[in-house]
Design a protein around this motif. Sequence first.
Motif, mmCIF file in Angstrom:
data_model
loop_
_atom_site.group_PDB
_atom_site.id
_atom_site.type_symbol
_atom_site.label_atom_id
_atom_site.label_comp_id
_atom_site.label_asym_id
_atom_site.label_seq_id
_atom_site.Cartn_x
_atom_site.Cartn_y
_atom_site.Cartn_z
ATOM 1 N N LEU A 163 0.823 -1.208 0.000
ATOM 2 C CA LEU A 163 0.000 0.000 0.000
ATOM 3 C C LEU A 163 0.854 1.254 0.000
ATOM 4 C CD1 LEU A 163 -2.736 -1.019 2.598
ATOM 5 C CD2 LEU A 163 -3.002 -0.872 0.127
ATOM 6 N N LEU A 164 1.888 1.264 0.831
ATOM 7 C CA LEU A 164 2.756 2.437 0.941
ATOM 8 C C LEU A 164 3.526 2.676 -0.349
ATOM 9 C CD1 LEU A 164 4.037 1.841 4.574
ATOM 10 C CD2 LEU A 164 2.630 3.767 3.824
ATOM 11 N N SER A 165 3.961 1.595 -0.990
ATOM 12 C CA SER A 165 4.710 1.768 -2.244
ATOM 13 C C SER A 165 3.818 2.365 -3.335
ATOM 14 C CB SER A 165 5.284 0.417 -2.697
ATOM 15 O OG SER A 165 4.260 -0.488 -3.050
ATOM 16 N N ARG A 166 2.554 1.935 -3.402
ATOM 17 C CA ARG A 166 1.633 2.510 -4.375
ATOM 18 C C ARG A 166 1.299 3.950 -4.020
ATOM 19 N NH1 ARG A 166 -2.224 -2.548 -4.180
ATOM 20 N NH2 ARG A 166 -3.715 -0.967 -3.518
ATOM 21 N N TYR A 167 1.163 4.198 -2.735
ATOM 22 C CA TYR A 167 0.902 5.558 -2.252
ATOM 23 C C TYR A 167 2.060 6.479 -2.632
ATOM 24 C CZ TYR A 167 -0.725 9.004 1.260
ATOM 25 O OH TYR A 167 -1.182 10.112 1.907
ATOM 26 N N TYR A 168 3.293 6.002 -2.434
ATOM 27 C CA TYR A 168 4.477 6.788 -2.767
ATOM 28 C C TYR A 168 4.584 6.985 -4.279
ATOM 29 C CZ TYR A 168 9.446 7.726 -3.593
ATOM 30 O OH TYR A 168 10.632 8.253 -4.027
ATOM 31 N N ILE A 418 -8.988 8.485 -2.840
ATOM 32 C CA ILE A 418 -9.354 7.612 -1.729
ATOM 33 C C ILE A 418 -8.650 6.279 -1.899
ATOM 34 C CG2 ILE A 418 -11.245 6.424 -0.579
ATOM 35 C CD1 ILE A 418 -13.067 8.674 -1.415
ATOM 36 N N THR A 419 -7.780 5.962 -0.990
ATOM 37 C CA THR A 419 -7.026 4.712 -0.986
ATOM 38 C C THR A 419 -7.042 4.170 0.437
ATOM 39 O OG1 THR A 419 -4.900 5.742 -0.421
ATOM 40 C CG2 THR A 419 -5.494 5.640 -2.766
ATOM 41 N N PRO A 420 -6.631 2.909 0.631
ATOM 42 C CA PRO A 420 -6.551 2.402 2.007
ATOM 43 C C PRO A 420 -5.663 3.252 2.903
ATOM 44 C CG PRO A 420 -6.429 0.588 0.452
ATOM 45 C CD PRO A 420 -6.403 1.845 -0.371
ATOM 46 N N SER A 979 -14.942 -1.575 -2.346
ATOM 47 C CA SER A 979 -15.346 -0.593 -3.352
ATOM 48 C C SER A 979 -14.881 0.806 -2.996
ATOM 49 C CB SER A 979 -16.863 -0.601 -3.503
ATOM 50 O OG SER A 979 -17.489 0.002 -2.390
ATOM 51 N N LEU A 980 -14.617 1.033 -1.707
ATOM 52 C CA LEU A 980 -14.186 2.370 -1.309
ATOM 53 C C LEU A 980 -12.827 2.720 -1.879
ATOM 54 C CD1 LEU A 980 -15.286 2.382 2.427
ATOM 55 C CD2 LEU A 980 -16.420 3.434 0.486
#
Length: 1007
Positions: A163-168, A418-420, A979-980
């Motif tokens: 998640l963090l890598s995609r966020y970054y 909106i991401t986790p 879905s969020l």
Amino acid sequence: MEGAAKPSTSSGSGVTDGASGGAGAAAGASMEEGFTDLCKSKLGLDESTTRQAMQLFKETKNILKSSMSSLGGGSPEEIERFWYACVLYCVSRLSKAGRSKEDGGVSLCQILRASKLNIVDFFKEMPQFCIKVAHILTGLYGSDWEKKLELKELQANIVHLSLLSRYYKRAYQELFLSNDAKYSENSSESSNQEASDYYRFGWLLFLVLRIQSFSRFKDLVTSTNELVSVLAVLIIHVPVRLRSFNVKDSPYFGKKSDQGVNLIASLCEKYHTSEDELSKALEKTNTLIMDILKNKPCSASECQQDSLSFIDPGLKVFKDLLQGNSLKSSLLILEKEYDNAINSKGELDERMFANDEDSLLGSGSLSGGAVNLPGTKRKYDVMASPAKSITSPSPMSPPRFCLSPKGNSFGSSKMAPITPVSTAMTTAKWLRTTITPLPSKPSGELLRFFSACDKDLTEDITHRAGIILGAIFTSSSFGERICTNVRSANRMDAIWTEQRKMEALKLYYRVLESMCRAESQILSGSGNNLTSLLSNERFHRCMIACSAELVLATHKTVTMMFPAVLEKTGITAFDLSKVIEGFVRHEDTLPRELKRHLNSLEERLLESMAWQKGSSMYNSLIVARPALSAEINRLGLLAEPMPSLDAIAAHHNISLGGLPPLPFQKQEHSPDKDEVRSPKRACTERRNVLVDNNSFRSPVKDIIKSKLPPLQSAFASPTRPNPAAGGETCAETGIGVFFSKITKLAAIRIRSLCERLQLSQQVLERVYFLIQQILSQQTALFFNRHIDQIILCSIYGVAKISQLELSFKEIIFGYRKQPQCKPQVFRSVYVHWPPRCRNGKTGEDHVDIITFYNEVFIPAAKPLLVEVGPGASPNKKEEEKGPFPESPRLARFPNLPDMSPKKVSATHNVYVSPLRSSKMDILLSPSSKSYYACVGESTYAFQSPSKDLKAINNRLNSGKKVSGRLNFDIVSDLDVASSLSSDQNAKPAAMEVVPVKTPVKCEPSDS
């Protein structure tokens, strides 16, 4: 019975017993040779580690031979590689010799690369391996091997890193260009490499920052704060020519002053972080650069650089940090620092998460369907054989970094998608702004409730809270370290732990006050005297545990995931269920995400945790259903007594502050009045319904229409008559309510799976009726098992009695697509063979779902299956016999509440969700059609639904159109939650839906 014929097990790929002894010996020798080659040639393990690995492999080899059909989904050679990897991981984690590289150890990444496997597939098979060889691991490594293995923690850590890598990656691509447009075409390769180096520097800096402080596993919120601090460093130091924004004019940097853009405040607004926490994280990042990269800082006002124009001059700047040779030198230093850290105790080379193409990442989900790995485009939805997916030439080679040359939309929106991760940060903001400012002591109103009891309970309650929270929030609870700076790590851990403890304490007092206020209104005749509730030890522990769980869930803590908080407090999940409703009802500001978390806990409780050995539910059941006492005692299912506060304080070395023993602390061997020791004593239960009209429904909502009794009766003595239940004891009422919840949850899952299998409404009702009958008359089938195991067997049994052409393989294939599916459900079913079992086995065992169906389910449920066969009517049976004593009244399939998003096709994973009223007013006119936001499965491989709305419309609208109200399906909250995180920026599309009837497509299992 012809209709309930037993399924054949010959279709599996297991090793047949008819193989000759010579062939079996040859196969065993071949396995050992392959494993030895992996240990010595491919991994280069020393003699000591190889010897330990070979010992574990030999002791589990026979289990491997008998498990070929339940591990993996490929060839026997592939299944062997899974087994090799599982054995080596256990040895590397559990043996002292495998602890570090210097001692001959090996990391998980090295094991997987050498075995040609990926992370996702490994974590799907590892739990099954642990179940099958648990007794061997206990004999070799002790009863605490599971705790030392840290499998769940590592899996959650991998999900967080993904998640963090995609966020970054998303943030970096918004902020910076992937290449330098000023370079000529001939130098585009070097330009891309330079941009990739900046990207790589940021991720490496973040990883080194992770291992320099705190524990080995960190929470998601703290990690996100650190990642945002790294983005601040990049914004300041990456050359202006690579920026995709203009500091002065970008709406992104909305926080400005006379001195320029307030970078910290702007980042906090964008990423929902705290200015205080981000400033501290940035200070740590700057300190790391000074200590490791040996670069001295200066203030922005003293350093004249183009990148600092219009930026607050108060920030620290490192001159030439990312310029030319300095960048390359910094990368080498960070690489070396990280290598040294992971070579000591690291299991993962976390650098691989910066590269979507790394073969170790695999595809799929490690978090129950809510989080997918690895990338936003899900490039590996169709997974080839692991042997074909490995591109790295050597298991020892470091992963390469890859930055996709995508466009960016930086500055087009002030809000992050909106991401986790963004959802976690929003939830943490609620905790920071709503709970943290509260006092850490009971309010004046709460103190009045305490003092109005028969005895002033203030000292007892505050004393208990200190001990229980001290047991939950200890430094030892959050894992061991891989960093060398132990003193700094201890200090950081202590600060973080104390902050979380205070948040839980404040939340506990806040909700407790609201509950007391509500109870006093219900019991208006007795004033504010809530002695029976406020003096109840179990009630307070449940309240404290729920408060702590919500704090831990907010921060996404890896090492204290549920149900760890139950072990720390000495209660069971069944106990916790009594206060879940109260937290939702009495804390109006609770964020949607935390309500969903509580709802997921309730589902976990109902589906399996309440049925596990040691659940306090059995202590109630043995009172409500005395006929089951013999089976409950034979299996040893009763819960142990709740440990005293003295025992908890001593175990966690918590100082009691010199206070005298409290009344509820005195008896180590005689528990409080609500404690359960004897089969004649039981815990009381209470309706546990998560009430929230605006967000979601509990699977058990609207079970009981009658007025709820006061909260005090939920924690009263189990043998006490329930005044609201016509003379029943609290245990009987509680078990009746609990069974009603079970049937409601079963109805939701039966409907979802039957519709996926395209079974008729009549079959659906028969399955539901059978589940009700089993719960009433053959309750022991649920003991120590998962509710889905009983549902799967019931569907197959009803299909056979109804003479349908439906194989168990088709049922399992459909079940695999359910959001709650876990392979262990159908691969490992608990059985306890009686002393004179016909198959010659005795004692506890775990078998596949087909063996369980043949050997256990059919003998117990055969008479009930006859009742639901052709010609039998559930209503007729009900009229003739009446409802089973002490059980919920049997009825036809219940009307289930609508949930959003709603499934609109039985053959396709397409869902629609009505727009919120605020947006509907803008988009709709009186004559226009309805608009929907769409999420779901793409119509083509590797294409997101948001880019495929036209194709979805065409598919659903093909054929004859029908009018009238749509009969939408119900979907679980896991669908809603997942879905969020879908693309929320998709353009709404008008949709008209028609039913599509397509035969079930039978495909091989996709393990």
